[in-house]
Design a protein around this motif. Structure first.
Motif, PDB file in Angstrom:
ATOM      1  N   ILE A 175     -23.335  -7.685 -13.399  1.00 55.25           N
ATOM      2  CA  ILE A 175     -23.477  -7.884 -11.958  1.00 55.25           C
ATOM      3  C   ILE A 175     -23.403  -6.547 -11.226  1.00 55.25           C
ATOM      4  N   SER A 176     -24.136  -6.431 -10.139  1.00 55.07           N
ATOM      5  CA  SER A 176     -24.106  -5.213  -9.327  1.00 55.07           C
ATOM      6  C   SER A 176     -23.009  -5.324  -8.264  1.00 55.07           C
ATOM      7  N   MET A 177     -22.660  -4.184  -7.689  1.00 55.61           N
ATOM      8  CA  MET A 177     -21.685  -4.165  -6.592  1.00 55.61           C
ATOM      9  C   MET A 177     -22.157  -5.054  -5.448  1.00 55.61           C
ATOM     10  N   LYS A 178     -23.429  -4.925  -5.105  1.00 53.68           N
ATOM     11  CA  LYS A 178     -23.985  -5.704  -3.984  1.00 53.68           C
ATOM     12  C   LYS A 178     -23.867  -7.207  -4.240  1.00 53.68           C
ATOM     13  N   GLU A 179     -24.144  -7.628  -5.470  1.00 59.17           N
ATOM     14  CA  GLU A 179     -24.020  -9.045  -5.821  1.00 59.17           C
ATOM     15  C   GLU A 179     -22.564  -9.497  -5.727  1.00 59.17           C
TER      16      GLU A 179
ATOM     17  N   ILE B 124     -13.543  -3.603  -3.689  1.00 61.73           N
ATOM     18  CA  ILE B 124     -14.315  -3.991  -4.869  1.00 61.73           C
ATOM     19  C   ILE B 124     -14.611  -2.755  -5.709  1.00 61.73           C
ATOM     20  N   PHE B 125     -15.044  -1.675  -5.058  1.00 67.86           N
ATOM     21  CA  PHE B 125     -15.377  -0.444  -5.776  1.00 67.86           C
ATOM     22  C   PHE B 125     -14.152   0.115  -6.499  1.00 67.86           C
ATOM     23  N   ARG B 126     -13.011   0.179  -5.801  1.00 72.60           N
ATOM     24  CA  ARG B 126     -11.788   0.708  -6.419  1.00 72.60           C
ATOM     25  C   ARG B 126     -11.357  -0.143  -7.612  1.00 72.60           C
TER      26      ARG B 126
END
Length: 139
Positions: A35-39, A52-54
């Motif tokens: 899954i991508s970050m955007k999803e 989410i990124f961290r």
């Protein structure tokens, strides 16, 4: 995976339990594709992008997720079912469909061993095959 199993997996990888970490791992455990970050942002509307990124960065550093670039230059993540926070034990091949732009896990196909020249040290593997998936082939 149920919440107890998710918590066990996080603890096994040396990751402190928080609500956000449990939620992200739980969502990722339900998926059979990277899954991508955007999803993830779309699926977790109550969580901000930086959290989410961290969390994904922490998961990656503890070998709880694999990070790969799909055939579309998008970074994707998938839950690693390794039993170690030191190394990834379940590295496998991925397939990118050039027609529908989906990325598939080919869990049953291991990444081949590559003997690097002296002085080189491998830190990650991103084995992506590009082509047309079975669904698109039959259209």
């Amino acid at each position: 995976m149920n919440e107890k199993q998710i918590e066990g997996l996080l603890e096994q990888h040396g990751i402190k339990l928080t609500a956000n970490r449990i939620l992200i791992a739980k969502v990722m455990s339900t998926l059979d594709y990277p899954i991508s970050m955007k999803e993830l942002e779309t699926m977790l509307l109550t969580m901000d992008k930086s959290s989410i990124f961290r969390t994904l960065s922490l998961f990656k550093s503890h070998h709880l997720v694999h990070q790969m670039e799909d055939g579309n230059d998008i970074v994707r993540y998938e839950l690693c079912h390794s039993h170690s926070e030191e190394e990834d034990e379940d590295i496998h091949v991925h397939f990118y469909c050039e027609h529908c732009h989906r990325t598939f896990c080919l869990n049953e196909i291991s990444v081949p061993q590559v003997n690097l020249p002296v002085g080189y040290r491998q830190t990650a593997v991103n084995y992506m095959i590009k082509g047309i998936c079975p669904d698109c082939s039959h259209r």
